[in-house]
Design an enzyme around this catalytic site. Structure first.
Site, mmCIF file in Angstrom:
data_model
loop_
_atom_site.group_PDB
_atom_site.id
_atom_site.type_symbol
_atom_site.label_atom_id
_atom_site.label_comp_id
_atom_site.label_asym_id
_atom_site.label_seq_id
_atom_site.Cartn_x
_atom_site.Cartn_y
_atom_site.Cartn_z
ATOM 1 N N SER A 189 37.200 41.651 36.959
ATOM 2 C CA SER A 189 37.164 42.815 37.846
ATOM 3 C C SER A 189 37.025 44.083 37.002
ATOM 4 O O SER A 189 36.054 44.231 36.271
ATOM 5 C CB SER A 189 38.412 42.840 38.732
ATOM 6 O OG SER A 189 38.264 43.717 39.800
ATOM 7 N N ASP A 231 32.260 37.322 47.004
ATOM 8 C CA ASP A 231 33.096 38.413 46.497
ATOM 9 C C ASP A 231 32.695 39.706 47.203
ATOM 10 O O ASP A 231 31.641 40.281 46.920
ATOM 11 C CB ASP A 231 32.939 38.566 44.984
ATOM 12 C CG ASP A 231 33.965 39.518 44.386
ATOM 13 O OD1 ASP A 231 34.594 40.273 45.153
ATOM 14 O OD2 ASP A 231 34.140 39.506 43.161
ATOM 15 N N HIS A 256 36.735 37.097 45.244
ATOM 16 C CA HIS A 256 37.168 37.824 44.055
ATOM 17 C C HIS A 256 38.193 37.036 43.245
ATOM 18 O O HIS A 256 38.470 37.362 42.105
ATOM 19 C CB HIS A 256 37.738 39.174 44.480
ATOM 20 C CG HIS A 256 37.793 40.181 43.377
ATOM 21 N ND1 HIS A 256 36.670 40.591 42.681
ATOM 22 C CD2 HIS A 256 38.833 40.859 42.832
ATOM 23 C CE1 HIS A 256 37.027 41.490 41.772
ATOM 24 N NE2 HIS A 256 38.325 41.660 41.829
ATOM 25 N N TYR A 265 42.660 44.327 30.648
ATOM 26 C CA TYR A 265 42.368 44.891 31.972
ATOM 27 C C TYR A 265 42.196 46.407 31.867
ATOM 28 O O TYR A 265 41.123 46.930 31.973
ATOM 29 C CB TYR A 265 43.454 44.513 32.979
ATOM 30 C CG TYR A 265 43.078 44.902 34.390
ATOM 31 C CD1 TYR A 265 42.195 44.112 35.122
ATOM 32 C CD2 TYR A 265 43.580 46.049 34.988
ATOM 33 C CE1 TYR A 265 41.819 44.462 36.412
ATOM 34 C CE2 TYR A 265 43.210 46.411 36.273
ATOM 35 C CZ TYR A 265 42.333 45.614 36.982
ATOM 36 O OH TYR A 265 41.958 45.969 38.251
#
Length: 719
Positions: free
Chosen positions: A561, A645, A680, A481
């Protein structure tokens, strides 16, 4: 530009196309034609082409047709993978166990969430007393026929007799808030529409605070929203009468505004931010007539919030002057920083505190592993909480008058277990241990530290089946991430347990940009330091390869993301490093991300192309959409996104997939899987999650050359 992927189908399995004895009729899969439009933007004298900008129009028939055509190709490909159904079957089997949430008390009832196993949404139950028979209080599975409408938050009034709950339709961040009489479960008629990025906080039993934006012009899924407002809704009145508490003026224009009432109903605490990090803090004394807005902190470079109060004494969690956070105290009559006094000082480890039963619980991250200490309201250490093992503990929350609380414990091989904790005695007992068909004793997780490009030491936890031979041939998913102060701490995943069962390795590094080592670690992966995050991820892959966990032929990189950006940047910078790339709901166009929905609020981490020539050039240098080159062989890529999203709009993924399909020089497939009626990620129904993981794992293993599942002991490399 049309390209073709050829899949060879014989005897129900995919085999090598260079074996003359096994050649059969080929199944040709053509990428849909994606038109190019001559669109150019000038950034500080540099003209940047954007031929697929038309895909940003999520309301156009052309975009809708493109989505349908891409899905037809993608699912046509995925359906040919011989073990896709086996993966789905095993995921379904493993998922089918009772999942229980930690109980909490409201009014006369004990509430808890439960999922029987394969229910699309977890159901909220309640009971009067520990030994009473539970009854369904709220069943989100009945919100919609297909399970795509989910419960997205709730808050009870002070006496527990009323509840306001938010629902999300199709995964959208735009919510609807419904108010119900909790005693008889009848709706009160107070329905609040068009609510976004909002908590719900009651003022006694009279009404509640919530936040939202004015509904934007144009598409509600992609149009920019940047003036957040805090409202107060009085029960029994129409939404049009709701009073704006903060954010209605140009001077108070902020992108993220929240309001929270203290447990004693004395203060309303207001946070106001322009970005996901840093912001202002205010209070209003609700015991006064026409209370004034009192500033606590005006600093857009640090983060602070009020965790509790004792009368006029405020307890504030802050990283002002303390990158790893501390708790300070101050009187509400004069609450600005010059009057703050340390209550729990900063340490070398990041602090994430909570309160319950008249105590503070200070959770520290020690190399991303939980350590919890209990303090009284005078700041005295009562004890270190003895945890069940090495992993992640969370949920040390309760009201002040409660004598027990419930916390969860998990790691990569231990399914989340709930413990009941006696607050005064400091003892824990198992409250609920899931009965899942997975034996943690068969697997191991180990933490390693490796050096990134600039010599920074980065931790990574690697999980695999005991006895795995480190021969460089193990299918491996490297997940990352690296942003927004988010910490990746060990946690069990039902889906990843199927990957581990198949002999797969799962590796998770704690990249810069995250919060594992405080504000300095976060800032080291932001703006002009963002390349550090990609370097950390690349170094993690190199570590796994150099130490024979896997090799480039058996490595997949995955992230969602901001992690989708990570995968997009890594695969365009080092396409040779991995065999498969799995970017999910990614931020792929770094020059325009801030023009959609609340994207401008991510500028603390990214900067924007409009900030300066230097910032533009830096973003342009790694923006995934803009760094796909002609003549380069990219890894097999499965882009995943949702058509609803409105956090990271799907246009990011659309444009990235279109560029890759046009410029891919190798034979590896570039597909985009677009989930309909999905956003999302939050609230996604169980059935949809299972199908998505079956496709992700199937695509990954097939493109690593597995003609059958690894545990079936047969493997043949495809041509």
């Amino acid at each position: 530009m049309k390209k073709m992927i050829t899949m060879i189908l014989a005897a129900g399995v995919l085999i090598s196309c260079d074996d003359e004895s096994k050649k059969t009729e080929s199944v040709a899969v053509n990428y849909p034609e994606t038109k190019k439009v001559d669109t150019v933007t000038d950034y500080f004298g540099t003209e940047v082409k954007d031929p697929y900008r038309w895909l940003e129009d999520d309301r156009s028939e052309e975009t809708e047709n493109w989505v349908e055509a891409q899905n037809e190709v993608t699912f046509g490909y995925l359906e040919q993978i011989p073990y896709r159904d086996k993966l789905k079957e095993r995921l379904t089997q493993l998922w089918d166990y009772e999942k229980l949430g930690a109980p909490f008390t409201e009014g006369d009832y004990i509430y808890f969430f439960k999922n029987d196993g394969l229910q699309n949404q977890s159901v909220l139950y309640r009971k009067k007393g520990e030994d009473a028979e539970p009854k369904v209080f709220l069943d989100p599975n009945k919100f919609s026929e297909d399970g795509t409408t989910s419960l997205a938050g709730m808050s009870f009034s002070e006496d527990g007799k009323k509840v306001a709950y938010a629902i999300s339709e199709g995964g959208s961040d735009w919510r609807k808030v419904i108010v119900m009489n909790a005693e008889n479960r009848k709706l009160l008629g107070d329905t609040i529409k068009d609510v976004k990025f909002s908590g719900l906080s009651w003022k006694g039993n009279e009404g509640f605070y919530y936040s939202s934006y004015d509904k934007p012009d144009g598409s509600e899924l992609s149009a920019k929203t940047d003036q957040h407002k805090l409202y107060y809704h009085m029960l029994g009145t129409d939404q049009s009468e709701d009073k704006v508490i903060f954010g209605d003026t140009e001077e108070q224009k902020r992108r993220y505004v929240g309001g929270n009432v203290t447990e004693d109903n004395r203060f309303l605490i207001i946070s106001a931010r322009n970005s996901t990090s840093g912001g202002e803090l205010y209070l209003m004394d609700l015991t006064k007539q026409n209370p004034k807005l009192v500033p606590i902190l005006d600093d857009f470079d640090t983060d602070s919030y009020v965790i509790d109060n004792d009368g006029s004494k405020l307890y504030i969690v802050t990283n002002l002057g303390a990158p790893n956070r501390r708790i300070v105290t101050v009187d509400a009559s004069n609450p600005t920083p010059e009057n703050w006094e340390d209550f729990i000082p900063e340490t070398e480890h990041v602090l994430s505190p909570s309160t319950g039963g008249g105590y503070f619980f200070a959770e520290y991250m020690v190399d991303a592993i939980s350590q919890v200490k209990q303090y009284d309201y005078e700041g005295n250490l009562v004890r270190e909480v003895e945890l069940p093992g090495i992993g992640s503990a969370g949920g040390f929350n309760a009201k002040k008058d409660e004598d027990v609380l419930y916390y969860s414990f998990t790691n990569y091989v231990t399914p989340g277990t709930i413990y009941k904790y006696n607050i005064e005695e400091g003892t824990s007992e198992v409250y609920n241990k899931p009965n899942i068909d997975f034996n943690p004793e068969d697997y191991e997780s180990k933490q390693v530290f490796y050096n990134s490009k600039d010599g920074t030491k980065v931790p990574m936890i690697i999980t695999y089946k005991k006895g795995t031979e480190m021969n460089g041939k193990n299918p491996t998913i490297l997940y990352g991430y690296g942003g927004f102060n988010v910490s990746l701490t060990p946690g069990f995943s039902t889906a990843m347990s199927v990957w581990l069962e198949q002999g797969g390795i799962y590796a998770v590094p704690n990249l810069r940009g995250g919060g594992e080592y405080g504000k300095e670690w976060h800032d080291a992966g932001t703006k002009l330091n963002k390349q550090n995050v990609f370097d950390d991820f690349i170094a993690a892959a190199e570590y796994l390869i150099e130490n024979n966990y896997t090799s480039s032929e058996y490595l997949a990189v995955r992230g969602g993301s901001n992690g989708g950006l990570l995968v997009g940047a890594t695969m365009t910078q080092r396409p040779d490093l991995m065999k498969v790339a799995l970017p999910a709901v990614g931020v792929m166009d770094m020059l325009r991300y801030h023009t959609f929905t609340a994207g401008a609020g991510w500028a603390y981490d990214y900067g924007t192309a409009e900030d300066s020539k230097e910032m533009f050039e830096y973003l342009y240098g790694y923006s995934p959409v803009h760094n796909i080159k002609e003549g380069v062989e990219y890894p097999a890529t499965l882009v995943t996104t949702g058509d609803h999203d409105d956090r990271v709009v799907p246009a990011h993924s659309f444009k990235f997939a279109a560029e890759l399909q046009e410029k891919q020089a190798g034979d590896e497939p570039v597909l985009i899987r677009i989930e309909t009626k999905a956003g999302h990620g939050a609230g996604k129904p169980t059935s949809m999650i299972i199908e998505e993981y079956a496709d992700i794992f199937g695509f990954t293993l097939y493109n690593m050359g597995f003609e059958s599942l690894p545990r079936e002991k047969t493997k043949e490399i495809k041509g």
